[in-house]
Structures are given as structure tokens and as C-alpha cells.
Design an enzyme around this catalytic site. Structure first.
Site, PDB file in Angstrom:
ATOM      1  CB  ALA A  71      -0.917  -0.004   1.211  1.00  0.00           C
ATOM      2  CG  ASN A 128      -1.997   2.899 -11.979  1.00  0.00           C
ATOM      3  OD1 ASN A 128      -2.924   2.095 -11.991  1.00  0.00           O
ATOM      4  ND2 ASN A 128      -1.265   3.138 -10.902  1.00  0.00           N
ATOM      5  CB  CYS A 131      -3.667   2.878  -7.936  1.00  0.00           C
ATOM      6  SG  CYS A 131      -2.674   2.468  -6.494  1.00  0.00           S
ATOM      7  CE  LYS A 165      -0.424  -2.238 -13.888  1.00  0.00           C
ATOM      8  NZ  LYS A 165       0.889  -2.025 -13.291  1.00  0.00           N
ATOM      9  CB  ILE A 191      -4.342  -7.955 -13.447  1.00  0.00           C
ATOM     10  CG1 ILE A 191      -3.472  -9.005 -12.764  1.00  0.00           C
ATOM     11  CG2 ILE A 191      -5.375  -8.601 -14.335  1.00  0.00           C
ATOM     12  CD1 ILE A 191      -4.221  -9.994 -11.865  1.00  0.00           C
ATOM     13  CG  ASN A 192      -2.514  -2.169 -10.569  1.00  0.00           C
ATOM     14  OD1 ASN A 192      -1.911  -2.516  -9.547  1.00  0.00           O
ATOM     15  ND2 ASN A 192      -2.393  -0.966 -11.084  1.00  0.00           N
ATOM     16  N   GLY A 243       1.340 -10.139 -13.650  1.00  0.00           N
ATOM     17  CA  GLY A 243       0.738 -10.814 -12.497  1.00  0.00           C
ATOM     18  C   GLY A 243       1.438 -12.112 -12.172  1.00  0.00           C
ATOM     19  N   GLY A 244       2.406 -12.018 -11.266  1.00  0.00           N
ATOM     20  CA  GLY A 244       3.064 -13.230 -10.778  1.00  0.00           C
ATOM     21  C   GLY A 244       4.035 -13.863 -11.736  1.00  0.00           C
TER      22      GLY A 244
HETATM   23  C1  FMN Z   1       5.482  -2.381  -4.418  1.00  0.00           C
HETATM   24  C2  FMN Z   1       4.602  -2.241  -5.635  1.00  0.00           C
HETATM   25  C3  FMN Z   1       4.369  -0.988  -6.174  1.00  0.00           C
HETATM   26  C4  FMN Z   1       3.552  -0.847  -7.307  1.00  0.00           C
HETATM   27  N1  FMN Z   1       3.356   0.391  -7.839  1.00  0.00           N
HETATM   28  C5  FMN Z   1       2.633   0.522  -8.978  1.00  0.00           C
HETATM   29  C6  FMN Z   1       2.491   1.784  -9.593  1.00  0.00           C
HETATM   30  O1  FMN Z   1       3.025   2.801  -9.137  1.00  0.00           O
HETATM   31  N2  FMN Z   1       1.740   1.867 -10.733  1.00  0.00           N
HETATM   32  C7  FMN Z   1       1.150   0.765 -11.296  1.00  0.00           C
HETATM   33  O2  FMN Z   1       0.504   0.898 -12.358  1.00  0.00           O
HETATM   34  N3  FMN Z   1       1.295  -0.461 -10.742  1.00  0.00           N
HETATM   35  C8  FMN Z   1       2.008  -0.604  -9.605  1.00  0.00           C
HETATM   36  N4  FMN Z   1       2.176  -1.841  -9.043  1.00  0.00           N
HETATM   37  C9  FMN Z   1       1.514  -3.027  -9.673  1.00  0.00           C
HETATM   38  C10 FMN Z   1       2.476  -3.789 -10.586  1.00  0.00           C
HETATM   39  O3  FMN Z   1       2.912  -3.007 -11.669  1.00  0.00           O
HETATM   40  C11 FMN Z   1       1.810  -5.070 -11.126  1.00  0.00           C
HETATM   41  O4  FMN Z   1       0.680  -4.725 -11.885  1.00  0.00           O
HETATM   42  C12 FMN Z   1       1.379  -6.038 -10.014  1.00  0.00           C
HETATM   43  O5  FMN Z   1       2.304  -6.032  -8.950  1.00  0.00           O
HETATM   44  C13 FMN Z   1       1.234  -7.470 -10.520  1.00  0.00           C
HETATM   45  O6  FMN Z   1       2.439  -7.970 -11.058  1.00  0.00           O
HETATM   46  P1  FMN Z   1       3.488  -8.869 -10.195  1.00  0.00           P
HETATM   47  O7  FMN Z   1       2.686  -9.944  -9.554  1.00  0.00           O
HETATM   48  O8  FMN Z   1       4.482  -9.368 -11.207  1.00  0.00           O
HETATM   49  O9  FMN Z   1       4.106  -7.963  -9.196  1.00  0.00           O
HETATM   50  C14 FMN Z   1       2.978  -2.009  -7.895  1.00  0.00           C
HETATM   51  C15 FMN Z   1       3.226  -3.266  -7.349  1.00  0.00           C
HETATM   52  C16 FMN Z   1       4.036  -3.396  -6.235  1.00  0.00           C
HETATM   53  C17 FMN Z   1       4.287  -4.777  -5.680  1.00  0.00           C
END
Ligand code: FMN
Length: 312
Positions: A71, A128, A131, A165, A191-192, A243-244
Site C-alpha cells: 500500500a 494506471n 490503483c 492498465k 493486471i494490477n 501478475g506473478g
Molecule cells: C510495491 C509495488 C508498487 C507498485 N506500484 C505501482 C504503480 O506505481 N503503478 C502501477 O501501475 N502499478 C504498480 N504496481 C503493480 C504492478 O505493476 C503489477 O501490476 C502487479 O504487482 C502485478 O504484477 P506482479 O505480480 O508481477 O508484481 C505495484 C506493485 C508493487 C508490488
């Protein structure tokens, strides 16, 4: 056998289908010390807003089974400082720079897109829309009418390739995907994070001060795969998977399910050089499978129409 990892996402040609995900590796310099960033087709920076943001109170992250909750609350230096101090560095890593923009409201998104359109060396803009950690941060990702209206207004302000996104925190992601396409997005990314929560029962406290946060990492991969598959079926524009994703096999699973490229996020906290490992793994998997071009795999899952815009 030489293999070709290049992909074409509508107007965006990338040397590799691997990108960083916004917010998980800053703006490039955090990863540059580990290896040549040329393994990435593009670096996607953390979300930038008009004014600097301090983000949410600490603690802002915690580990969860097979993932993490964050967060952060969109902490960033703001448009002016980003353009002056960070964007010039992002252009210098030998790979493309994608800027991720986030607004508090409709006007802020449009303001940002119009300003970024005047800047040199931006390969694409990612909006984005989704969020979960800021008040009111979800309406453009959850209401198809609002999503289309915002994407159309941003589209009118830039010729840069525009990526919408999407959030998984919706009933029907296909409906939102179609709304972003109607608004004029060149691509989708999905996905976000999923809205999640973790608590310490002994202390009677949440593990992130915001109580809820965004769940990411391998725990969300099956949800992401389902969303990417549904979005890819719903639209003609390319879809970038997020996503993962942590291994070369993950990348290829998403590409077969309809993704034209993939972003990696949470894995970078564990393995900052994952980009290099995945890139090498992709080449080897294609050689082993006798597939000369990674783009040959896009959307080849049984029952999927191949996206027209992904031909190299
Ligand atoms: C610590 C952190 C900060 C993030 N900040 C942003 C952000 O500023 N803008 C955004 O579009 N997504 C943000 N995300 C989401 C990631 O870009 C991504 O969509 C999400 O984590 C899923 O991918 P992952 O499982 O590979 O991490 C953030 C994710 C994490 C873990």
C-alpha cells in the site's frame, strides 16, 4: 538455431517481450547494476502524478503466502522533477522507456498525457487506471463508461502509443477491456494488484497501516492468466500480461493465452536479475520447442483468435 524474441504491439515494436512492471523497480537505475537492461523490451517506470506524492503511512508492504501486499500509495517525485531528473536517465539504458501516468481525477490524467506528449524518448504511455491504494483510485478501471471517457480524452492529447492498465477487481474484465479499446487505447496491460489484507492477530493490527493493499506475486498468477485470456478474447488490440510472472515458462504460458508481451514485478524483489534469467530461458525454451519466433506463440491456446495487431 537462432530465435527471434521481437514482438510488435500495434505501433510499438519491442526487441524482447519482457518488460518491467510499474512500481517494482523504480526507473531503471535500480536494476542497471545487475545486468544489461537490453534483455527488456522496455522499462516501465513507477506511476507519475502531476504533483509529488508522499504515499501512505508505514508499514506499507508485507509478505504473504507466494506474494506480497503493498500500500505504497503512489509515492513519486511528480511530473516536473521526473521530466528534469529521471526521464533523461531512463532514456539511457539501451532499451525503450515507457512512462506510467496516474491522476487523482480526470483532469490530472489528461494534463499529464498532454505534457508527456511533448517529451522526447518516450516509447509509450501506460495509464494506471487501477490503483487500489488511493481514495477514488478505482473508478476508471471499474466503470466502463468512465474508462472509455478517460481513455478517449487521453487519446485526443497524444500520438504516443497508449496502454490502458486494467484492474482485476471487477466483475467482468472483458467489458472494461472493450471500453478501453473503444476509447482508443493501442494496447491493454493486465493486471494490477488484487485488493487484499493481512493482519497480526496477536497485536490486533493490520500488517500494512492502510489496512488493505494490493496483492501481487505468484499467488495472483492464475487470476492474471484468466484475466489476460478473457481480455485477449474480448478485444483486437494487443494485451500485455502482468501478475506473478517469474519464469520463462510463465511468460510463454501468458503468451499462448493471448498476451503479446509480459511485465515482471514482484519477482524483482526476490531476484533483481530475473530479467536476465527469464530472457535466457525464453531463448532456450524456443530452441527446445523448435519455435523460431516467440511471436508465433501469441494467442495459440486452443479456442483463441490470434490478435491481428501482433504480427511482426
Ligand atoms: C510495491 C509495488 C508498487 C507498485 N506500484 C505501482 C504503480 O506505481 N503503478 C502501477 O501501475 N502499478 C504498480 N504496481 C503493480 C504492478 O505493476 C503489477 O501490476 C502487479 O504487482 C502485478 O504484477 P506482479 O505480480 O508481477 O508484481 C505495484 C506493485 C508493487 C508490488
Amino acid at each position: 538455431m537462432a530465435v527471434d524474441l521481437s514482438v510488435k504491439l500495434g505501433p510499438l515494436q519491442l526487441a524482447s517481450p519482457l518488460l518491467t512492471a510499474s512500481g517494482c523497480s523504480g526507473y531503471g537505475k535500480e536494476l542497471d547494476r545487475y545486468h544489461d537492461l537490453g534483455v527488456y523490451g522496455a522499462i516501465v517506470g513507477k506511476s507519475i502524478s502531476r504533483n509529488p506524492r508522499l504515499g501512505n503511512p508505514y508499514p506499507r508492504t508485507c509478505e504473504t503466502p507466494a506474494g506480497m501486499i503493498n500500500a505504497i500509495g503512489l509515492q513519486n517525485e511528480g511530473f516536473d522533477s521526473f521530466v528534469k531528473n529521471t526521464l533523461p536517465k531512463m532514456r539511457g539504458f539501451g532499451t525503450k522507456a515507457i512512462v506510467n501516468a496516474v491522476g487523482h481525477d480526470f483532469e490530472e490524467y489528461v494534463w499529464l498525457v498532454e505534457r508527456f506528449d511533448n517529451e522526447e524518448g518516450i516509447a509509450a504511455l501506460e495509464l494506471n487506471l487501477s490503483c487500489p491504494n488511493v481514495a477514488g483510485g478505482m473508478k476508471f478501471a471499474t466503470d466502463p463508461g468512465e474508462c472509455e471517457r478517460l481513455v478517449a480524452a487521453c487519446r485526443a492529447k497524444t500520438k504516443l502509443p497508449l496502454i490502458a492498465k486494467l484492474s482485476p477487481n471487477v466483475t467482468d474484465i472483458a467489458e472494461i477491456a472493450r471500453a478501453a479499446e473503444r476509447g482508443g487505447a493501442d494496447m491493454l496491460s493486465a493486471i494490477n494488484t488484487l485488493v487484499g489484507m493481512a493482519v497480526d492477530w496477536r497485536k490486533r493490527k493490520p500488517l500494512v497501516a492502510n489496512f488493505t493493499g494490493g496483492l501481487s506475486g505468484p499467488a495472483i498468477k492464475p487470476v492474471a492468466l484468466r484475466c489476460v485470456w478473457q481480455a485477449a478474447k474480448a478485444v483486437k488490440i494487443p494485451v500485455i500480461a502482468i501478475g506473478g510472472i517469474s519464469t520463462a515458462d510463465d511468460v510463454l504460458e501468458f503468451m499462448v493465452a493471448g498476451a503479446s508481451a509480459c511485465q515482471i514485478g514482484t519477482i524483482l524483489f526476490v531476484e533483481p536479475d530475473a530479467g536476465r534469467t527469464i530472457h535466457a530461458g525464453l531463448k532456450q525454451r524456443l530452441i527446445d520447442a523448435g519455435v523460431p519466433r516467440v511471436s508465433d506463440l501469441i494467442g495459440t491456446l486452443e479456442g483463441l483468435p490470434r490478435p491481428a495487431a501482433c504480427e511482426v
